[in-house]
Enzyme design. Structure first.
Site, PDB file in Angstrom:
ATOM      1  N   HIS A   1       1.864 -23.166  18.180  1.00  0.00           N
ATOM      2  CA  HIS A   1       1.387 -21.780  18.240  1.00  0.00           C
ATOM      3  C   HIS A   1       1.989 -21.016  17.058  1.00  0.00           C
ATOM      4  O   HIS A   1       3.194 -21.123  16.802  1.00  0.00           O
ATOM      5  CB  HIS A   1       1.815 -21.133  19.554  1.00  0.00           C
ATOM      6  CG  HIS A   1       1.344 -19.717  19.677  1.00  0.00           C
ATOM      7  ND1 HIS A   1       0.037 -19.390  19.986  1.00  0.00           N
ATOM      8  CD2 HIS A   1       1.989 -18.545  19.496  1.00  0.00           C
ATOM      9  CE1 HIS A   1      -0.088 -18.075  19.992  1.00  0.00           C
ATOM     10  NE2 HIS A   1       1.077 -17.532  19.700  1.00  0.00           N
TER      11      HIS A   1
ATOM     12  N   GLU B   1       4.325 -25.038   9.563  1.00  0.00           N
ATOM     13  CA  GLU B   1       3.770 -25.821  10.681  1.00  0.00           C
ATOM     14  C   GLU B   1       3.636 -27.287  10.288  1.00  0.00           C
ATOM     15  O   GLU B   1       3.838 -28.185  11.107  1.00  0.00           O
ATOM     16  CB  GLU B   1       2.400 -25.276  11.094  1.00  0.00           C
ATOM     17  CG  GLU B   1       2.444 -23.913  11.750  1.00  0.00           C
ATOM     18  CD  GLU B   1       1.072 -23.443  12.220  1.00  0.00           C
ATOM     19  OE1 GLU B   1       0.295 -24.248  12.750  1.00  0.00           O
ATOM     20  OE2 GLU B   1       0.776 -22.240  12.045  1.00  0.00           O
TER      21      GLU B   1
ATOM     22  N   GLU C   1       0.462 -21.656  32.076  1.00  0.00           N
ATOM     23  CA  GLU C   1       0.579 -20.317  31.489  1.00  0.00           C
ATOM     24  C   GLU C   1       0.285 -20.373  29.992  1.00  0.00           C
ATOM     25  O   GLU C   1       0.945 -21.122  29.258  1.00  0.00           O
ATOM     26  CB  GLU C   1       1.997 -19.791  31.720  1.00  0.00           C
ATOM     27  CG  GLU C   1       2.157 -18.324  31.380  1.00  0.00           C
ATOM     28  CD  GLU C   1       3.620 -17.895  31.411  1.00  0.00           C
ATOM     29  OE1 GLU C   1       3.929 -16.862  30.812  1.00  0.00           O
ATOM     30  OE2 GLU C   1       4.447 -18.620  32.002  1.00  0.00           O
TER      31      GLU C   1
ATOM     32  N   MET D   1      -8.761 -24.450  20.388  1.00  0.00           N
ATOM     33  CA  MET D   1      -8.945 -23.042  20.753  1.00  0.00           C
ATOM     34  C   MET D   1      -9.664 -22.857  22.088  1.00  0.00           C
ATOM     35  O   MET D   1     -10.521 -21.983  22.218  1.00  0.00           O
ATOM     36  CB  MET D   1      -9.713 -22.325  19.634  1.00  0.00           C
ATOM     37  CG  MET D   1      -9.024 -22.349  18.286  1.00  0.00           C
ATOM     38  SD  MET D   1      -7.397 -21.581  18.318  1.00  0.00           S
ATOM     39  CE  MET D   1      -7.867 -19.863  18.367  1.00  0.00           C
TER      40      MET D   1
HETATM   41  C1  GRF Z   1      -2.538 -23.211  13.281  1.00  0.00           C
HETATM   42  O1  GRF Z   1      -2.052 -22.007  12.749  1.00  0.00           O
HETATM   43  C2  GRF Z   1      -2.023 -23.398  14.682  1.00  0.00           C
HETATM   44  O2  GRF Z   1      -0.735 -22.897  14.882  1.00  0.00           O
HETATM   45  C3  GRF Z   1      -3.011 -22.595  15.484  1.00  0.00           C
HETATM   46  O3  GRF Z   1      -4.247 -22.820  14.856  1.00  0.00           O
HETATM   47  C4  GRF Z   1      -4.046 -23.160  13.493  1.00  0.00           C
HETATM   48  C5  GRF Z   1      -4.699 -24.484  13.272  1.00  0.00           C
HETATM   49  O4  GRF Z   1      -4.777 -24.839  11.933  1.00  0.00           O
HETATM   50  N1  GRF Z   1      -2.951 -22.951  16.861  1.00  0.00           N
HETATM   51  P1  GRF Z   1      -5.270 -26.304  11.532  1.00  0.00           P
HETATM   52  O5  GRF Z   1      -6.614 -26.550  12.241  1.00  0.00           O
HETATM   53  O6  GRF Z   1      -4.234 -27.293  11.969  1.00  0.00           O
HETATM   54  O7  GRF Z   1      -5.447 -26.266  10.048  1.00  0.00           O
END
Ligand code: GRF
Length: 215
Positions: free
Chosen positions: A109, A174, A143, A90
């Site tokens: 993302h 994910e 970007e 982050m």
């Molecule tokens: C996920 O939703 C990812 O897409 C976003 O942050 C979250 C991370 O979750 N960038 P984790 O730390 O992998 O559990």
């Protein structure tokens, strides 16, 4: 075996999905180090349990973004990684850092990019009345959330969904999506050539859509 460095800031459930895929052999790679900009996060515990180096580089200890990124770069380069995976990392990265890893760094993302860059993606998708949400893996360029798109996984938005419910559904997708893309990278089937994503020698016009209906 490709060498992977994973950048994290939190829970690390995507990291775990990648670690598990390395362990079961579906990814021809090894996570050699996990670097967090936040101390004490669960992702670091997951790293230790897997045998990867678990490193904290606390951004609050640095006077500027540039100095933080330089410290990260020195640490990362010490591992001579083939790829750098941002997994819930982050921090906004400086252009110099991003360009140093051009074609080698990817990010996940939680939206169907190019929709909803930045934060609060699930709430924004619900409020817009979208029928589907999802996640995207893309190459990282200066970007923010704007690099060339590689692959997406979609999930339906259900009636009366809350952002929390939707985020859980997206996160489960994910956990299929990120290992699938990492696998392609580690098999040298995916690369970036002049800002174009190539998979198996084919130039992508649109991101690949993952079949995650079993999720
Ligand atoms: C996920 O939703 C990812 O897409 C976003 O942050 C979250 C991370 O979750 N960038 P984790 O730390 O992998 O559990």
């Amino acid at each position: 075996m490709k060498r992977l460095v994973v950048l994290v800031s939190g829970s690390g459930s995507n990291l775990q999905a990648i670690l598990d895929a390395c362990t079961n052999g579906s990814i021809q790679g090894q996570v050699v180090a996990v670097i967090s900009n936040r101390p004490g996060v669960r992702a670091l515990i997951r790293a230790v349990q897997s045998g990867a180096d678990a490193i904290t580089i606390d951004h609050k200890q640095f006077a500027s973004r540039e100095e933080f990124d330089q410290a990260m770069q020195m640490k990362i380069d010490g591992y001579a990684p083939d790829f750098i995976l941002c997994a819930g990392f982050m921090r906004i990265l400086t252009n110099g850092f991003v360009e140093h890893y051009s074609g080698k760094m990817v990010n996940i993302h939680p939206s169907l990019l190019p929709k909803y860059t930045g934060l609060d993606t699930h709430q924004r998708a619900i409020e817009a009345g979208d029928s589907h949400a999802g996640a995207t893996v893309h190459f990282v360029t200066p970007e923010l959330d704007g690099g060339p798109l590689i692959m997406q996984a979609q999930v339906p938005i259900l009636a009366d969904d809350t952002a929390l419910e939707l985020s859980k559904r997206v996160l489960a997708a994910e956990h299929q999506l990120y290992p699938a893309v990492t696998r392609l990278l580690c098999e040298d089937r995916l690369c970036l050539i002049e800002d174009k994503v190539m998979i198996d020698g084919r130039k992508l016009q649109f991101p690949e859509q993952m079949d995650n209906t079993s999720a």
